[in-house]
Design an enzyme around this catalytic site. Structure first.
Site, PDB file in Angstrom:
ATOM      1  N   ALA A 187       0.865  -1.326   0.123  1.00 53.66           N
ATOM      2  CA  ALA A 187       0.032  -0.112   0.020  1.00 53.66           C
ATOM      3  C   ALA A 187       1.278   1.266   0.369  1.00 53.66           C
ATOM      4  O   ALA A 187       2.339   0.918   0.281  1.00 53.66           O
ATOM      5  CB  ALA A 187      -0.869  -0.581   1.393  1.00 53.66           C
TER       6      ALA A 187
ATOM      7  N   PHE B 101       1.217   5.902   1.246  1.00 54.75           N
ATOM      8  CA  PHE B 101       1.470   6.367   2.518  1.00 54.75           C
ATOM      9  C   PHE B 101      -0.147   7.478   1.652  1.00 54.75           C
ATOM     10  O   PHE B 101      -0.556   7.955   3.401  1.00 54.75           O
ATOM     11  CB  PHE B 101       2.329   7.319   2.708  1.00 54.75           C
ATOM     12  CG  PHE B 101       2.340   9.142   1.339  1.00 54.75           C
ATOM     13  CD1 PHE B 101       1.069   9.775   2.230  1.00 54.75           C
ATOM     14  CD2 PHE B 101       3.241   8.884   0.782  1.00 54.75           C
ATOM     15  CE1 PHE B 101       1.673  10.875   0.990  1.00 54.75           C
ATOM     16  CE2 PHE B 101       3.265   9.971  -0.560  1.00 54.75           C
ATOM     17  CZ  PHE B 101       2.632  10.911  -0.395  1.00 54.75           C
TER      18      PHE B 101
ATOM     19  N   LYS C 157       1.557  -5.398   3.110  1.00 52.53           N
ATOM     20  CA  LYS C 157       2.609  -4.567   3.808  1.00 52.53           C
ATOM     21  C   LYS C 157       1.459  -2.903   3.537  1.00 52.53           C
ATOM     22  O   LYS C 157       2.074  -2.062   2.506  1.00 52.53           O
ATOM     23  CB  LYS C 157       3.841  -4.557   3.299  1.00 52.53           C
ATOM     24  CG  LYS C 157       4.848  -3.849   3.169  1.00 52.53           C
ATOM     25  CD  LYS C 157       5.965  -3.963   2.364  1.00 52.53           C
ATOM     26  CE  LYS C 157       6.002  -2.687   1.727  1.00 52.53           C
ATOM     27  NZ  LYS C 157       5.640  -0.980   2.960  1.00 52.53           N
TER      28      LYS C 157
ATOM     29  N   GLU D  21       5.807   1.736   5.047  1.00 56.52           N
ATOM     30  CA  GLU D  21       6.422   2.069   5.639  1.00 56.52           C
ATOM     31  C   GLU D  21       6.212   3.652   6.709  1.00 56.52           C
ATOM     32  O   GLU D  21       6.901   3.697   7.664  1.00 56.52           O
ATOM     33  CB  GLU D  21       8.026   2.487   5.308  1.00 56.52           C
ATOM     34  CG  GLU D  21       8.408   2.582   4.400  1.00 56.52           C
ATOM     35  CD  GLU D  21       8.308   2.910   2.963  1.00 56.52           C
ATOM     36  OE1 GLU D  21       7.751   1.789   2.719  1.00 56.52           O
ATOM     37  OE2 GLU D  21       8.923   3.096   2.138  1.00 56.52           O
ATOM     38  N   ARG D  22       5.330   4.380   5.867  1.00 55.53           N
ATOM     39  CA  ARG D  22       4.954   5.371   6.110  1.00 55.53           C
ATOM     40  C   ARG D  22       4.339   6.526   6.943  1.00 55.53           C
ATOM     41  O   ARG D  22       3.667   6.956   7.595  1.00 55.53           O
ATOM     42  CB  ARG D  22       5.781   7.191   5.310  1.00 55.53           C
ATOM     43  CG  ARG D  22       7.040   7.049   4.783  1.00 55.53           C
ATOM     44  CD  ARG D  22       6.881   8.182   3.654  1.00 55.53           C
ATOM     45  NE  ARG D  22       6.412   7.946   2.199  1.00 55.53           N
ATOM     46  CZ  ARG D  22       6.508   8.005   1.186  1.00 55.53           C
ATOM     47  NH1 ARG D  22       6.967   9.617   1.315  1.00 55.53           N
ATOM     48  NH2 ARG D  22       6.044   8.189   0.470  1.00 55.53           N
TER      49      ARG D  22
ATOM     50  N   SER E 124       2.626   4.274  -6.334  1.00 59.25           N
ATOM     51  CA  SER E 124       4.150   5.132  -7.783  1.00 59.25           C
ATOM     52  C   SER E 124       4.674   4.326  -8.545  1.00 59.25           C
ATOM     53  O   SER E 124       4.329   3.033  -8.651  1.00 59.25           O
ATOM     54  CB  SER E 124       5.340   6.190  -7.316  1.00 59.25           C
ATOM     55  OG  SER E 124       6.217   4.255  -6.738  1.00 59.25           O
TER      56      SER E 124
ATOM     57  N   CYS F 277      -4.754  10.449  -5.586  1.00 58.61           N
ATOM     58  CA  CYS F 277      -4.349   9.857  -7.010  1.00 58.61           C
ATOM     59  C   CYS F 277      -5.553  10.201  -7.697  1.00 58.61           C
ATOM     60  O   CYS F 277      -6.071  10.782  -8.874  1.00 58.61           O
ATOM     61  CB  CYS F 277      -4.300   8.444  -7.031  1.00 58.61           C
ATOM     62  SG  CYS F 277      -5.735   7.444  -6.501  1.00 58.61           S
TER      63      CYS F 277
ATOM     64  N   GLU G 257       3.796  13.781 -12.302  1.00 58.74           N
ATOM     65  CA  GLU G 257       2.363  14.310 -11.540  1.00 58.74           C
ATOM     66  C   GLU G 257       2.941  15.116 -10.603  1.00 58.74           C
ATOM     67  O   GLU G 257       4.553  14.286 -10.151  1.00 58.74           O
ATOM     68  CB  GLU G 257       1.970  12.520 -10.700  1.00 58.74           C
ATOM     69  CG  GLU G 257       1.286  12.332  -9.583  1.00 58.74           C
ATOM     70  CD  GLU G 257       0.960  11.064  -9.669  1.00 58.74           C
ATOM     71  OE1 GLU G 257       1.835  10.458  -8.919  1.00 58.74           O
ATOM     72  OE2 GLU G 257       0.170  10.997  -8.626  1.00 58.74           O
TER      73      GLU G 257
HETATM   74  P1  NAD Z   1       5.044   4.635  -3.811  1.00 57.32           P
HETATM   75  O1  NAD Z   1       5.510   3.870  -4.537  1.00 57.32           O
HETATM   76  O2  NAD Z   1       6.211   5.106  -3.338  1.00 57.32           O
HETATM   77  O3  NAD Z   1       5.168   3.139  -2.454  1.00 57.32           O
HETATM   78  C1  NAD Z   1       4.187   2.234  -1.792  1.00 57.32           C
HETATM   79  C2  NAD Z   1       4.365   1.178  -1.469  1.00 57.32           C
HETATM   80  O4  NAD Z   1       5.319   0.660  -2.821  1.00 57.32           O
HETATM   81  C3  NAD Z   1       4.741   0.873  -0.723  1.00 57.32           C
HETATM   82  O5  NAD Z   1       4.696  -0.012   0.292  1.00 57.32           O
HETATM   83  C4  NAD Z   1       6.842   0.954  -0.661  1.00 57.32           C
HETATM   84  O6  NAD Z   1       7.024   0.777   0.445  1.00 57.32           O
HETATM   85  C5  NAD Z   1       6.758   0.021  -1.746  1.00 57.32           C
HETATM   86  N1  NAD Z   1       7.978   0.385  -2.730  1.00 57.32           N
HETATM   87  C6  NAD Z   1       8.386   2.191  -2.842  1.00 57.32           C
HETATM   88  N2  NAD Z   1       8.889   2.412  -3.374  1.00 57.32           N
HETATM   89  C7  NAD Z   1       9.390   0.966  -4.181  1.00 57.32           C
HETATM   90  C8  NAD Z   1      10.389   0.349  -5.541  1.00 57.32           C
HETATM   91  N3  NAD Z   1      10.982   1.363  -5.622  1.00 57.32           N
HETATM   92  N4  NAD Z   1      10.675  -0.314  -5.217  1.00 57.32           N
HETATM   93  C9  NAD Z   1       9.746  -1.625  -4.753  1.00 57.32           C
HETATM   94  N5  NAD Z   1       8.955  -1.070  -3.898  1.00 57.32           N
HETATM   95  C10 NAD Z   1       8.603   0.013  -3.241  1.00 57.32           C
HETATM   96  O7  NAD Z   1       4.325   5.541  -3.500  1.00 57.32           O
HETATM   97  P2  NAD Z   1       3.143   6.607  -2.290  1.00 57.32           P
HETATM   98  O8  NAD Z   1       4.933   7.773  -2.149  1.00 57.32           O
HETATM   99  O9  NAD Z   1       3.185   5.556  -1.031  1.00 57.32           O
HETATM  100  O10 NAD Z   1       2.018   6.305  -2.800  1.00 57.32           O
HETATM  101  C11 NAD Z   1       2.294   7.311  -3.828  1.00 57.32           C
HETATM  102  C12 NAD Z   1       1.813   7.596  -5.851  1.00 57.32           C
HETATM  103  O11 NAD Z   1       0.575   6.730  -5.678  1.00 57.32           O
HETATM  104  C13 NAD Z   1       1.098   7.863  -6.277  1.00 57.32           C
HETATM  105  O12 NAD Z   1       1.608   8.512  -7.215  1.00 57.32           O
HETATM  106  C14 NAD Z   1      -0.487   8.148  -6.527  1.00 57.32           C
HETATM  107  O13 NAD Z   1      -1.119   8.597  -7.721  1.00 57.32           O
HETATM  108  C15 NAD Z   1       0.102   6.655  -6.422  1.00 57.32           C
HETATM  109  N6  NAD Z   1      -1.419   6.301  -6.286  1.00 57.32           N
HETATM  110  C16 NAD Z   1      -2.740   5.840  -7.023  1.00 57.32           C
HETATM  111  C17 NAD Z   1      -3.485   5.412  -5.893  1.00 57.32           C
HETATM  112  C18 NAD Z   1      -4.661   4.148  -7.582  1.00 57.32           C
HETATM  113  O14 NAD Z   1      -5.372   3.916  -7.514  1.00 57.32           O
HETATM  114  N7  NAD Z   1      -3.982   4.782  -9.052  1.00 57.32           N
HETATM  115  C19 NAD Z   1      -4.298   5.834  -5.517  1.00 57.32           C
HETATM  116  C20 NAD Z   1      -3.363   5.944  -3.978  1.00 57.32           C
HETATM  117  C21 NAD Z   1      -2.258   6.362  -4.446  1.00 57.32           C
END
Ligand code: NAD
Length: 517
Positions: free
Chosen positions: A168, A170, A194, A197-198, A247, A302, A402
């Site tokens: 998930a 943050f 999972k 972590e934030r 992301s 999002c 974005e």
């Molecule tokens: P993020 O990708 O940084 O983190 C999401 C999850 O992935 C976390 O649990 C994190 O630990 C893990 N993660 C982070 N970087 C990783 C990597 N390089 N390799 C493997 N795992 C990794 O996203 P975020 O910053 O927590 O959330 C914001 C993003 O989520 C924005 O881009 C937003 O648009 C998107 N979002 C999309 C939706 C949707 O339904 N389309 C909904 C909410 C958020």
């Protein structure tokens, strides 16, 4: 700002270290909330102050293996429980979430920063998915077709897959985990979660409430961490399906790695949502909707309407848009009257301010600049005030990326057709809205844009759980979406039975070597 613990002694990494009195986030393994033995921990900050308010472990390999083993063992019995028993668990769960909604929201505001009212909405929208799981007795029905030939009937069962996993982001600490494990569990799977972590706190309280609702030990396990935990989920052979939201960088990687390992993966990712404003729209209503959807949750949704396309005469509404945006109150999320809270981290704040500057450097007009906003009493928080960049062109970085902050970029179009082209040429297809009083315009738009969620005079059209949350182009990877009927499909597999019962004895006289026709 991270501390590595070696032999239980904290070592400073970056600028800051904490005392051992900072609360730790537990793992949830086999029905127990347990302290991790990890030597690596990540700080959790309050985004309004940047104080360290907790620590979350990067679970060790042994701990992650124990969590999956617990899911595997629990699957043996949970998958065989009656559907009515599973329904009862979720009937109790929805009530417990309602009873604790404010408590969960407080945790969200502390760890994520959004306003309390918005945090309550975060829990509420997840709760609706849990309420929907209570209809599982209808949702999981298979299909039947009698008499496909003489004395022969066909029917299907929907059956659980096994161990499923969720990763998930943050920005919705309650809603998005609640899109995941309740759907998976009610179908008879067990689940490894999972959280981000934030912001792990909301998920931990939700896990306790699930246990109190009667979910047996091992049905839900929770691990924490970053890349190692994600790789573990992508690689472990017992995990059959992965739900990811976050992301593109992470989502595309997880989709590829998980799929290569033969798992089902659904991956909801980034967005650049356009609000198309037609000159015949109800001006007051439209501007209020646009401002709320651009700056609510500090733009960290999002489905935020981060891009406005003003069509024709609607261009003249810009000054009023700026006036309304100026009036929003930037403050810590737990302060009365706060409209816009802080961004999640100093890094996010820097990124957003750099993207604003890139717009200015590339020739956009900065009509409202929130970069130097000061919040009394919260001077160390990650605040950016509402910001509006107008005269934005398609090649500008503030348009192509974005931003995920309280920044509205404004483009102009001469016609509806041109607006549709703009929307369809953007890499993302998550959400969009059109504001108009003309039904034919609305219809043309909804049919013409390649976007998952479309609002007509509705700025943030997140579908209710009887529908599914979808997404097009780079906003989604996979073929089966989150929650609703598609969610049930994602978490189940179909078994088709063809059976023949004859009243009269008509034993085959010889082997049937030809394909039946
Ligand atoms: P993020 O990708 O940084 O983190 C999401 C999850 O992935 C976390 O649990 C994190 O630990 C893990 N993660 C982070 N970087 C990783 C990597 N390089 N390799 C493997 N795992 C990794 O996203 P975020 O910053 O927590 O959330 C914001 C993003 O989520 C924005 O881009 C937003 O648009 C998107 N979002 C999309 C939706 C949707 O339904 N389309 C909904 C909410 C958020």
């Amino acid at each position: 700002m991270r501390c590595v613990w070696k032999n239980r002694v904290p070592v400073q990494v970056g600028r800051m270290c904490y005392s051992s009195s900072v609360p730790t986030t537990k793992l949830f393994i086999d029905g127990k909330f347990v302290e991790s033995k990890s030597s690596e921990w990540i700080d959790i900050h309050n985004p309004a102050t940047n104080e360290v308010i907790g620590r979350v472990p990067k679970a060790t390999q042994e701990e992650m293996l124990a969590a999956v083993q617990s899911c595997k063992t629990a699957f043996q019995s949970w998958s065989g429980t009656s559907i009515l028993s599973r329904q009862q668990v979720f009937l109790r769960y929805q009530q417990l979430i309602k009873d604790n909604l404010k408590e969960i929201a407080k945790i969200i505001t502390r760890e994520q920063g959004k306003t309390l009212a918005d945090a309550e909405g975060d829990v509420f929208r997840g709760l609706q998915v849990v309420e929907h799981t209570c209809s599982i007795t209808s949702l999981m029905l298979g299909e039947t077709l009698p008499s496909i030939t003489k004395d022969m009937d066909s029917y299907t069962y929907r059956l659980p897959l096994g161990v499923c996993a969720g990763i998930a982001p943050f920005n919705f600490p309650a809603m998005i985990p609640l899109w995941m494990y309740p759907m998976g569990l009610v179908c008879g799977n067990t689940y490894l979660m999972k959280p981000s972590e934030r912001v792990p706190g909301a998920t931990m309280l939700l896990a306790k409430l699930l246990q109190d609702s009667g979910a047996p030990d091992g049905t839900l396990n929770i691990i924490h961490g970053q890349h190692d935990a994600v790789n573990f989920i992508c690689d472990h052979p017992a995990i059959k399906a992965i739900s990811f939201v976050g992301s593109n960088q992470a989502g595309e990687y997880i989709y590829e790695r998980g799929s290569k390992n033969g798992k089902r993966v659904q991956s909801n990712m980034g967005a650049k949502n356009h609000g198309v404003v037609m000159p015949d729209a109800n001006k007051e209503n439209t501007l209020n909707q646009l401002v709320g959807a651009a700056f609510g949750a500090a733009g960290q949704r999002c489905m935020a309407l981060s891009t406005a396309i003003l069509v024709g005469e609607a261009k003249k509404w810009l000054p009023e848009l700026v006036d309304k945006s100026k009036k929003l109150k930037v403050n810590a999320g737990d302060q009365p009257g706060a409209d816009v809270g802080p961004l999640i981290s100093p890094q996010a704040r820097n990124r957003v301010t750099e993207l604003i500057q890139s717009g200015v450097d590339e020739g956009a007009s900065l009509l409202l600049d929130g970069r130097s906003v000061q919040v009394k009493g919260y001077e160390s928080g990650n605040f950016v005030g509402p910001t509006i960049l107008a005269n934005v062109k398609l090649h500008m970085k503030c348009y192509t990326e974005e931003i995920f902050g309280p920044v509205l970029v404004v483009l102009e179009a001469d016609s509806l057709d041109q607006a549709i082209d703009i929307v369809n040429n953007n890499r993302y297809g998550n959400g969009t809205a059109i504001f108009t009083t003309n039904g034919a315009t609305a219809r043309k738009y909804t049919h013409g844009v390649d976007v998952g969620q479309i609002g007509v005079n509705v700025p943030i059209p997140v579908p209710l759980p009887m529908f599914s949350f979808t997404g097009s182009r780079d906003s989604f990877r996979g073929d089966t979406n989150f929650y609703g009927k598609q969610g049930i499909q994602f978490y189940t597999q179909i078994k088709t039975v063809t059976s023949q019962w004859k009243e009269e004895d008509s034993t085959l006289g010889s082997p049937a070597v030809v394909m039946p026709t």
